[in-house]
Enzyme design. Sequence first.
Site, PDB file in Angstrom:
ATOM      1  N   SER A 135       0.864  -1.189   0.000  1.00  0.00           N
ATOM      2  CA  SER A 135       0.000   0.000   0.000  1.00  0.00           C
ATOM      3  C   SER A 135       0.894   1.230   0.000  1.00  0.00           C
ATOM      4  O   SER A 135       2.032   1.171   0.483  1.00  0.00           O
ATOM      5  CB  SER A 135      -0.862   0.002   1.264  1.00  0.00           C
ATOM      6  OG  SER A 135      -1.531   1.235   1.418  1.00  0.00           O
ATOM      7  N   TYR A 148      -2.541  -1.022  10.533  1.00  0.00           N
ATOM      8  CA  TYR A 148      -2.535  -1.239   9.078  1.00  0.00           C
ATOM      9  C   TYR A 148      -1.242  -0.740   8.442  1.00  0.00           C
ATOM     10  O   TYR A 148      -0.570  -1.476   7.716  1.00  0.00           O
ATOM     11  CB  TYR A 148      -3.730  -0.529   8.439  1.00  0.00           C
ATOM     12  CG  TYR A 148      -3.794  -0.735   6.933  1.00  0.00           C
ATOM     13  CD1 TYR A 148      -4.178  -1.960   6.395  1.00  0.00           C
ATOM     14  CD2 TYR A 148      -3.472   0.285   6.041  1.00  0.00           C
ATOM     15  CE1 TYR A 148      -4.237  -2.169   5.021  1.00  0.00           C
ATOM     16  CE2 TYR A 148      -3.522   0.090   4.666  1.00  0.00           C
ATOM     17  CZ  TYR A 148      -3.915  -1.142   4.159  1.00  0.00           C
ATOM     18  OH  TYR A 148      -3.959  -1.347   2.792  1.00  0.00           O
TER      19      TYR A 148
END
Length: 283
Positions: A135, A148
Amino acid sequence: MTQLTWLVTGCSSGFGEKFILDILSRRDKAIATSRGPVSRIQKLKDVGASTYSLDITAPKTEVDAVMSLIIQENGGIDVLVNNAGYVENGIFEEVSCETILAQYETNVFGSIKATQALLPHFRQKRSGTVVFIGSMGGWYGVPSGVPYVSSKFALEGFHECLSASVAHLGIKSIIFEPGFFRTQVFHPDNTKYQPSDIGDYDALRAETTQFLQGIQGSQTGDPKKGIKVMIDVVKGEGVAAGKAMPERMPVGADALGAIRKKCEDTLAICKEWEEVITSTDFE
Ligand SMILES: NC(=O)c1ccc[n+]([C@@H]2O[C@H](COP(=O)([O-])OP(=O)(O)OC[C@H]3O[C@@H](n4cnc5c(N)ncnc54)[C@H](OP(=O)(O)O)[C@@H]3O)[C@@H](O)[C@H]2O)c1
């Protein structure tokens, strides 16, 4: 072009589902897995994918057993896409290690287990590609995304170490770093945020809640286009024809901006502090 067999984890929605549909449209073989019963991905079976139930958070022996069965029943695998993942939010001082560990069980350890289960097969045939879905969040910290963001930072490191250890065996690894794409990842049922109560962080928490409420459905990235680019890059065709597969690739204009800024900021630090940084070696 050689027909490849792809295994993608987390296929009941979003990128996973789109991966399978695009793979099949290229006449490659697609193996879709889901942590739940295979009925969750029946629609992918209906269009030609092989489907399996695979919970990447299960003990390693169970993941190994499912992978062995998949290899046996499908005559081998060429590409593993470590896609399954979810978003757990939390502020550093408030988030528990248990919550972080739960996030890592899926986003990090699950990908490691799936990859380790396939490596003997890849080593044996001296070929294979491991794809990690990282990401842009794996490049810069945000105040309330500790579980995350740090999980995606960790994936970057695991990918680089893997890549360095298997290149001589004909095995490749790549990490894609998407920006915001319109999948189910920020759906309120999927994105987690543990309630907490340190008053000094109320404003940050409110900001995050507001952000999460606004982002779902308005992400700039089109998953279909993102997936097409990722598959082109792995196969070295379409937009990637004639190019060597890079070790990492941002996906989406927002990811490019954020990652480029991080690189430029880091280079600026190296430049400004160069003399000090290099002053620590023995004479
Ligand atoms: N969309 C974005 O903006 C974006 C940006 C950067 C990175 N990513 C990454 O892309 C990957 C795919 O996400 P997506 O955007 O396609 O989101 P999504 O639509 O929510 O799909 C994620 C999939 O992961 C699987 N999964 C496995 N364990 C899970 C768990 N404990 N909780 C929730 N889902 C779990 C689910 O598939 P099964 O239930 O079938 O197993 C789910 O369909 C993730 O690794 C995510 O971090 C997404």
